[in-house]
Design a protein around this motif. Structure first.
Motif, PDB file in Angstrom:
ATOM      1  N   ASP A  51       0.874  -1.497  -0.342  1.00 47.01           N
ATOM      2  CA  ASP A  51      -0.017   0.402  -0.599  1.00 47.01           C
ATOM      3  C   ASP A  51       0.932   1.340  -0.272  1.00 47.01           C
ATOM      4  OD1 ASP A  51      -1.981  -1.882   0.179  1.00 47.01           O
ATOM      5  OD2 ASP A  51      -2.647  -0.510   2.120  1.00 47.01           O
ATOM      6  N   ASN A  52       0.625   2.233  -0.719  1.00 38.97           N
ATOM      7  CA  ASN A  52       0.956   3.165  -0.858  1.00 38.97           C
ATOM      8  C   ASN A  52       0.739   4.143  -0.130  1.00 38.97           C
ATOM      9  OD1 ASN A  52       2.488   5.736  -1.754  1.00 38.97           O
ATOM     10  ND2 ASN A  52       2.973   4.938  -3.683  1.00 38.97           N
ATOM     11  N   ASP A  53       1.550   4.308   1.300  1.00 44.19           N
ATOM     12  CA  ASP A  53       0.419   5.452   2.619  1.00 44.19           C
ATOM     13  C   ASP A  53       1.149   6.631   2.464  1.00 44.19           C
ATOM     14  OD1 ASP A  53      -1.144   3.377   3.187  1.00 44.19           O
ATOM     15  OD2 ASP A  53       0.333   2.217   4.803  1.00 44.19           O
ATOM     16  N   ARG A  54       0.821   7.649   0.889  1.00 44.74           N
ATOM     17  CA  ARG A  54       1.866   8.544   1.015  1.00 44.74           C
ATOM     18  C   ARG A  54       1.457   9.648   2.014  1.00 44.74           C
ATOM     19  NH1 ARG A  54      -1.084  10.370  -4.131  1.00 44.74           N
ATOM     20  NH2 ARG A  54      -2.381   8.781  -4.471  1.00 44.74           N
ATOM     21  N   PHE A  55      -0.150   9.334   2.249  1.00 41.29           N
ATOM     22  CA  PHE A  55      -0.499  10.611   2.796  1.00 41.29           C
ATOM     23  C   PHE A  55      -0.187  10.997   4.399  1.00 41.29           C
ATOM     24  CE2 PHE A  55      -3.182  10.419  -0.307  1.00 41.29           C
ATOM     25  CZ  PHE A  55      -2.946  11.622  -1.321  1.00 41.29           C
ATOM     26  N   THR A  56       0.422   9.491   4.849  1.00 36.68           N
ATOM     27  CA  THR A  56       0.847   9.048   6.271  1.00 36.68           C
ATOM     28  C   THR A  56       2.539   9.148   6.673  1.00 36.68           C
ATOM     29  OG1 THR A  56      -1.074   6.982   6.883  1.00 36.68           O
ATOM     30  CG2 THR A  56       0.588   7.272   8.297  1.00 36.68           C
ATOM     31  N   PRO A  57       2.322  10.077   7.760  1.00 36.66           N
ATOM     32  CA  PRO A  57       4.009  10.073   7.831  1.00 36.66           C
ATOM     33  C   PRO A  57       4.376   8.106   7.957  1.00 36.66           C
ATOM     34  CG  PRO A  57       2.722  11.484   9.638  1.00 36.66           C
ATOM     35  CD  PRO A  57       1.672  10.536   8.615  1.00 36.66           C
ATOM     36  N   GLY A  58       5.935   8.564   8.140  1.00 33.83           N
ATOM     37  CA  GLY A  58       6.198   7.569   7.624  1.00 33.83           C
ATOM     38  C   GLY A  58       5.972   6.396   6.503  1.00 33.83           C
ATOM     39  N   ASN A  59       4.791   7.183   5.857  1.00 32.59           N
ATOM     40  CA  ASN A  59       4.383   5.514   4.997  1.00 32.59           C
ATOM     41  C   ASN A  59       4.800   4.002   5.419  1.00 32.59           C
ATOM     42  OD1 ASN A  59       3.707   4.165   2.385  1.00 32.59           O
ATOM     43  ND2 ASN A  59       4.159   6.280   1.343  1.00 32.59           N
ATOM     44  N   PRO A  60       3.511   4.035   5.689  1.00 28.54           N
ATOM     45  CA  PRO A  60       4.132   2.504   6.579  1.00 28.54           C
ATOM     46  C   PRO A  60       4.013   1.115   5.894  1.00 28.54           C
ATOM     47  CG  PRO A  60       1.518   3.737   7.843  1.00 28.54           C
ATOM     48  CD  PRO A  60       2.328   4.538   7.104  1.00 28.54           C
ATOM     49  N   GLY A  61       3.124   1.556   5.406  1.00 28.21           N
ATOM     50  CA  GLY A  61       2.581   0.320   3.982  1.00 28.21           C
ATOM     51  C   GLY A  61       3.841   0.446   2.971  1.00 28.21           C
ATOM     52  N   ILE A  62       4.843   0.750   2.940  1.00 30.25           N
ATOM     53  CA  ILE A  62       5.965   0.726   1.696  1.00 30.25           C
ATOM     54  C   ILE A  62       6.843   0.730   2.352  1.00 30.25           C
ATOM     55  CG2 ILE A  62       7.787   1.544   0.793  1.00 30.25           C
ATOM     56  CD1 ILE A  62       6.206   3.600  -1.144  1.00 30.25           C
ATOM     57  N   THR A  63       7.125   1.014   4.326  1.00 25.67           N
ATOM     58  CA  THR A  63       8.245   0.681   4.750  1.00 25.67           C
ATOM     59  C   THR A  63       8.144  -0.673   5.503  1.00 25.67           C
ATOM     60  OG1 THR A  63       7.700   2.647   6.129  1.00 25.67           O
ATOM     61  CG2 THR A  63       9.346   0.974   7.313  1.00 25.67           C
ATOM     62  N   LYS A  64       6.660  -1.235   5.707  1.00 28.24           N
ATOM     63  CA  LYS A  64       6.814  -3.131   6.342  1.00 28.24           C
ATOM     64  C   LYS A  64       6.698  -3.715   4.480  1.00 28.24           C
ATOM     65  CE  LYS A  64       5.287  -1.892  10.322  1.00 28.24           C
ATOM     66  NZ  LYS A  64       6.692  -2.584  11.513  1.00 28.24           N
ATOM     67  N   ALA A  65       6.499  -3.154   3.837  1.00 29.16           N
ATOM     68  CA  ALA A  65       6.006  -3.866   2.530  1.00 29.16           C
ATOM     69  C   ALA A  65       8.134  -3.931   2.137  1.00 29.16           C
ATOM     70  CB  ALA A  65       5.865  -3.263   1.466  1.00 29.16           C
ATOM     71  N   THR A  66       8.396  -2.981   2.649  1.00 25.64           N
ATOM     72  CA  THR A  66      10.178  -2.922   1.845  1.00 25.64           C
ATOM     73  C   THR A  66      10.478  -4.605   3.071  1.00 25.64           C
ATOM     74  OG1 THR A  66       9.825  -0.694   0.710  1.00 25.64           O
ATOM     75  CG2 THR A  66      12.252  -2.045   1.473  1.00 25.64           C
ATOM     76  N   GLU A  67      10.555  -4.128   4.463  1.00 20.52           N
ATOM     77  CA  GLU A  67      10.860  -5.355   5.209  1.00 20.52           C
ATOM     78  C   GLU A  67      11.049  -6.470   5.372  1.00 20.52           C
ATOM     79  OE1 GLU A  67       9.656  -4.265   8.642  1.00 20.52           O
ATOM     80  OE2 GLU A  67      10.625  -2.489   9.217  1.00 20.52           O
ATOM     81  N   ALA A  68       9.283  -6.728   4.469  1.00 21.97           N
ATOM     82  CA  ALA A  68       8.678  -8.113   3.907  1.00 21.97           C
ATOM     83  C   ALA A  68       9.655  -8.588   3.021  1.00 21.97           C
ATOM     84  CB  ALA A  68       7.494  -8.555   3.507  1.00 21.97           C
ATOM     85  N   ALA A  69      10.054  -8.071   1.715  1.00 17.80           N
ATOM     86  CA  ALA A  69      10.440  -8.090   0.515  1.00 17.80           C
ATOM     87  C   ALA A  69      12.022  -8.055   1.061  1.00 17.80           C
ATOM     88  CB  ALA A  69      10.265  -6.696  -0.106  1.00 17.80           C
ATOM     89  N   LYS A  70      12.468  -7.706   1.739  1.00 13.64           N
ATOM     90  CA  LYS A  70      13.886  -7.567   2.671  1.00 13.64           C
ATOM     91  C   LYS A  70      14.450  -9.597   2.758  1.00 13.64           C
ATOM     92  CE  LYS A  70      15.455  -2.544   1.886  1.00 13.64           C
ATOM     93  NZ  LYS A  70      16.454  -2.711   2.800  1.00 13.64           N
ATOM     94  N   ALA A  71      13.234  -9.777   3.462  1.00 12.10           N
ATOM     95  CA  ALA A  71      13.082 -10.395   4.548  1.00 12.10           C
ATOM     96  C   ALA A  71      13.526 -11.902   3.802  1.00 12.10           C
ATOM     97  CB  ALA A  71      12.034 -10.701   5.664  1.00 12.10           C
ATOM     98  N   ILE A  72      12.542 -11.960   2.219  1.00 10.55           N
ATOM     99  CA  ILE A  72      12.624 -12.833   2.009  1.00 10.55           C
ATOM    100  C   ILE A  72      13.906 -13.524   0.287  1.00 10.55           C
ATOM    101  CG2 ILE A  72      10.680 -13.712   2.778  1.00 10.55           C
ATOM    102  CD1 ILE A  72       9.260 -13.043   0.701  1.00 10.55           C
ATOM    103  N   GLY A  73      13.969 -11.750   0.705  1.00 16.55           N
ATOM    104  CA  GLY A  73      14.564 -11.779  -1.012  1.00 16.55           C
ATOM    105  C   GLY A  73      13.195 -11.770  -2.388  1.00 16.55           C
ATOM    106  N   ALA A  74      12.613 -10.700  -1.647  1.00 16.22           N
ATOM    107  CA  ALA A  74      11.564 -10.923  -2.579  1.00 16.22           C
ATOM    108  C   ALA A  74      11.276  -9.321  -4.091  1.00 16.22           C
ATOM    109  CB  ALA A  74      10.163 -10.627  -2.293  1.00 16.22           C
TER     110      ALA A  74
END
Length: 296
Positions: free
Chosen positions: A245-268
């Protein structure tokens, strides 16, 4: 209750406050782990925990499972001796095992209720107001009255919980297990590509647009646990994509932040919906609706 006991409990309460955690109204000094709601966390959650005992020299521990924070406390402010530290470590470990067993039993009991509700529900109506508003088919959703029922499974395909969606889009989970669970859209018999996203409607859109099966984690914080579970359940998958989710209106953009963490965790791979200037929306369902209107 003696004054000494009262003083110990109050000193423990002060230690929690000093650490930035608002303690619960009542603190039980029974050597067991107690969970409580932390101010600022989502309503209904109990991410805070504490343990306090008064046998021998009073000591305790507290923290937040969500923040991964733990702190210890001992009476009189004096460091624990080696023997005290070892005794407290054993007590804390035993308390954690007991709490885990109690939590598993609670989850099992609540899962039984969720499974009964799922069994009672019938196929979802494609004309349900929420589905029409989101522009998606019901797929495997079920329905009771005017409430949509979204099933939540673990990596072994066992249903543990459900989410209810009202016609106006209001969503509520049943009490019970949530972490690491997901709802599926599409055929996962022998997938070569799996998409992982947050909400169910987003997952339905992704499946309808790509044909790939989707795991819906239901919230950003659950993306990484679901991604790790998917790696264990479908080891032959060639390509996994975390669809943020692109939470561009929320400070820190949690959608992209958490998705990036998930992608890095499994190499996705990571996919992020991009919106034109001035457009509303945050997820791939919003983007699909915008495209249907010719706004992107």
């Amino acid at each position: 209750m003696t004054m000494t006991t009262t003083n110990h409990i109050e000193a423990f309460r002060v230690a929690m406050l000093d650490a930035g955690i608002q303690p619960p109204a009542v603190i039980d000094a029974d050597g067991r782990i107690h969970r409580f709601h932390i101010e600022g966390d989502k309503r209904g959650t109990r991410n805070g925990w504490y343990l306090l005992h008064l046998d021998g020299r009073a000591a305790g521990a507290f923290g937040s499972w969500k923040a991964g924070f733990t702190s210890t406390w001992a009476a009189d402010g004096e460091p624990m001796s080696r023997a005290e530290r070892e005794a407290f470590r054993v007590m804390l470990e035993n308390a954690r095992k007991r709490a885990d067993a109690e939590r598993r039993a609670e989850h099992e009991a609540r899962a039984t209720v969720a499974r009964a509700e799922w069994a009672q529900a019938g196929p979802a109506d494609p004309a349900h107001p929420y589905l029409l508003a989101k522009g998606v088919q019901p797929h495997t959703l079920r329905q009771i009255g005017d409430t949509l029922i979204v099933p939540l499974f673990d990596a072994f395909g066992l249903l543990w919980n459900v989410q209810r969606i009202q016609p106006d889009g209001t969503k509520r989970f049943r009490p019970g297990r949530a972490g690491g669970l997901y709802s599926t859209v599409g055929d996962l018999t022998d997938p070569k590509t799996i998409l992982i996203c947050e909400g169910w409607a987003t997952g339905a859109t992704l499946h309808q647009e790509t044909g790939h099966p989707v795991l819906c984690a239901m919230n950003a914080g659950n993306l990484k646990p679901v991604a790790l579970a998917a790696c264990e359940a479908w080891r032959g998958v060639l390509d996994t994509v975390i669809c943020a989710d692109n939470d561009r209106f929320t400070p820190g953009n949690p959608g992209i932040t958490k998705a990036t963490e998930a992608a890095k965790a499994i190499g996705a791979r990571l996919a992020v919906p991009q919106f034109p200037d001035g457009a509303t929306g945050t997820d791939f369902n919003d983007l699909a609706a915008l495209l249907r209107k010719g706004g992107a």
